[in-house]
Design a protein around this motif. Structure first.
Motif, mmCIF file in Angstrom:
data_model
loop_
_atom_site.group_PDB
_atom_site.id
_atom_site.type_symbol
_atom_site.label_atom_id
_atom_site.label_comp_id
_atom_site.label_asym_id
_atom_site.label_seq_id
_atom_site.Cartn_x
_atom_site.Cartn_y
_atom_site.Cartn_z
ATOM 1 N N UNK A 147 -13.543 -3.525 10.136
ATOM 2 C CA UNK A 147 -12.453 -3.970 9.278
ATOM 3 C C UNK A 147 -12.031 -2.798 8.403
ATOM 4 N N UNK A 148 -10.816 -2.875 7.931
ATOM 5 C CA UNK A 148 -10.294 -1.825 7.045
ATOM 6 C C UNK A 148 -11.172 -1.702 5.806
ATOM 7 N N UNK A 149 -11.617 -2.826 5.303
ATOM 8 C CA UNK A 149 -12.529 -2.862 4.170
ATOM 9 C C UNK A 149 -13.666 -3.814 4.512
ATOM 10 N N UNK A 150 -14.870 -3.417 4.203
ATOM 11 C CA UNK A 150 -16.031 -4.268 4.470
ATOM 12 C C UNK A 150 -16.472 -5.025 3.213
ATOM 13 N N UNK B 116 -18.365 -0.930 10.542
ATOM 14 C CA UNK B 116 -17.487 0.235 10.463
ATOM 15 C C UNK B 116 -16.255 -0.087 9.623
ATOM 16 N N UNK B 117 -16.019 0.673 8.574
ATOM 17 C CA UNK B 117 -14.822 0.534 7.751
ATOM 18 C C UNK B 117 -13.760 1.458 8.320
ATOM 19 N N UNK B 118 -13.005 0.944 9.257
ATOM 20 C CA UNK B 118 -11.976 1.726 9.932
ATOM 21 C C UNK B 118 -10.613 1.086 9.721
ATOM 22 N N UNK B 119 -9.627 1.891 9.364
ATOM 23 C CA UNK B 119 -8.246 1.426 9.330
ATOM 24 C C UNK B 119 -7.646 1.726 10.697
ATOM 25 N N UNK B 120 -7.521 0.714 11.496
ATOM 26 C CA UNK B 120 -7.046 0.881 12.872
ATOM 27 C C UNK B 120 -5.530 1.030 12.976
ATOM 28 N N UNK B 121 -4.856 0.949 11.849
ATOM 29 C CA UNK B 121 -3.397 1.009 11.870
ATOM 30 C C UNK B 121 -2.816 2.336 11.392
ATOM 31 N N UNK B 122 -3.585 3.137 10.683
ATOM 32 C CA UNK B 122 -3.004 4.356 10.115
ATOM 33 C C UNK B 122 -3.300 5.623 10.912
ATOM 34 N N UNK B 123 -4.003 5.487 12.044
ATOM 35 C CA UNK B 123 -4.290 6.641 12.881
ATOM 36 C C UNK B 123 -5.535 7.417 12.475
ATOM 37 N N UNK B 124 -6.217 7.007 11.416
ATOM 38 C CA UNK B 124 -7.404 7.736 10.957
ATOM 39 C C UNK B 124 -8.673 7.364 11.722
ATOM 40 N N UNK C 236 0.355 -2.451 18.558
ATOM 41 C CA UNK C 236 -0.020 -1.189 19.208
ATOM 42 C C UNK C 236 -1.498 -1.116 19.619
ATOM 43 N N UNK C 237 -2.341 -1.993 19.085
ATOM 44 C CA UNK C 237 -3.766 -1.987 19.446
ATOM 45 C C UNK C 237 -4.081 -2.762 20.718
ATOM 46 N N UNK C 238 -3.133 -3.537 21.227
ATOM 47 C CA UNK C 238 -3.424 -4.341 22.431
ATOM 48 C C UNK C 238 -4.059 -3.518 23.557
ATOM 49 N N UNK C 239 -3.519 -2.349 23.906
ATOM 50 C CA UNK C 239 -4.149 -1.586 24.999
ATOM 51 C C UNK C 239 -5.590 -1.157 24.680
ATOM 52 N N UNK C 240 -5.854 -0.743 23.439
ATOM 53 C CA UNK C 240 -7.219 -0.356 23.060
ATOM 54 C C UNK C 240 -8.165 -1.549 23.099
#
Length: 185
Positions: free
Chosen positions: A54-57, A78-86, A107-111
């Motif tokens: 999630x972006x924030x845990x 994992x604290x990942x922002x899946x929308x900003x490319x980081x 945009x995440x559908x393929x991943x």
């Protein structure tokens, strides 16, 4: 009050009432955009290894190991922002099961599709455009169009698909629900 909180923390009925999902044994599970982790925790309680992203845990309620205060062995947070490319791309063919609830970033559908192992399952439930008539979200960016989710996974074996009213206690929402199996090849 405590009873209401407990009900809010229970896993989705889409998960708990699925025979297909109850047959999984010690799988690798991804709870994507996990929020409090309630759906992933349901699988963790059954012995599956869960990765929570999630972006924030901050809202994640994963219990820690006694005396260590760390995440239980076999689980990853994992604290990942899946929308900003980081964030790094999701690892391909890694998970037996991917869970996505109340989250939509097209945009995440393929991943998302690529991270499911051949023969693995996806469980996806999120809001459809009719939701805007009764509440949030209202932004079309976060609302599926009719059959959009089913069409996104059209080459997968459909286990369950539904679009319409979903009741969670006394809360009404309009959602699409999908459980689908990735082709073996």
């Amino acid at each position: 009050m405590q009873e209401k909180k407990l009900k809010a923390e229970m896993a989705s009925r889409l998960i708990t009432e699925s025979l297909e999902l109850s047959l999984l044994d010690k799988s690798e599970v991804l709870d994507l955009a996990c929020g409090s982790g309630r759906n992933g925790l349901w699988f963790a309680d059954k012995g599956h290894r869960v990765t929570f992203i999630d972006k924030s845990l901050a809202n994640l309620s994963v219990p820690s190991e006694p005396h260590t205060g760390s995440i239980p062995t076999g689980h990853t947070c994992l604290a990942w922002d899946l929308e900003d490319g980081s964030a790094p791309e999701l690892v391909q063919n890694k998970y037996d099961l991917v869970l996505v609830f109340n989250y939509l970033h097209r945009p995440l559908f393929p991943q998302i599709a690529a991270t499911v192992k051949p023969g693995g399952l996806i469980v996806y439930e999120t809001f459809i455009d009719k939701q805007a008539e009764i509440g949030r979200p209202r932004n079309p960016k976060f609302l599926l169009k009719t059959n959009e989710l089913k069409n996104e996974f059209e080459k997968w074996a459909l286990v369950h698909y539904f679009e319409g009213k979903v009741m969670n206690g006394s809360n009404l929402s309009y959602k699409a629900q999908l459980i689908a199996r990735k082709p073996d090849c």
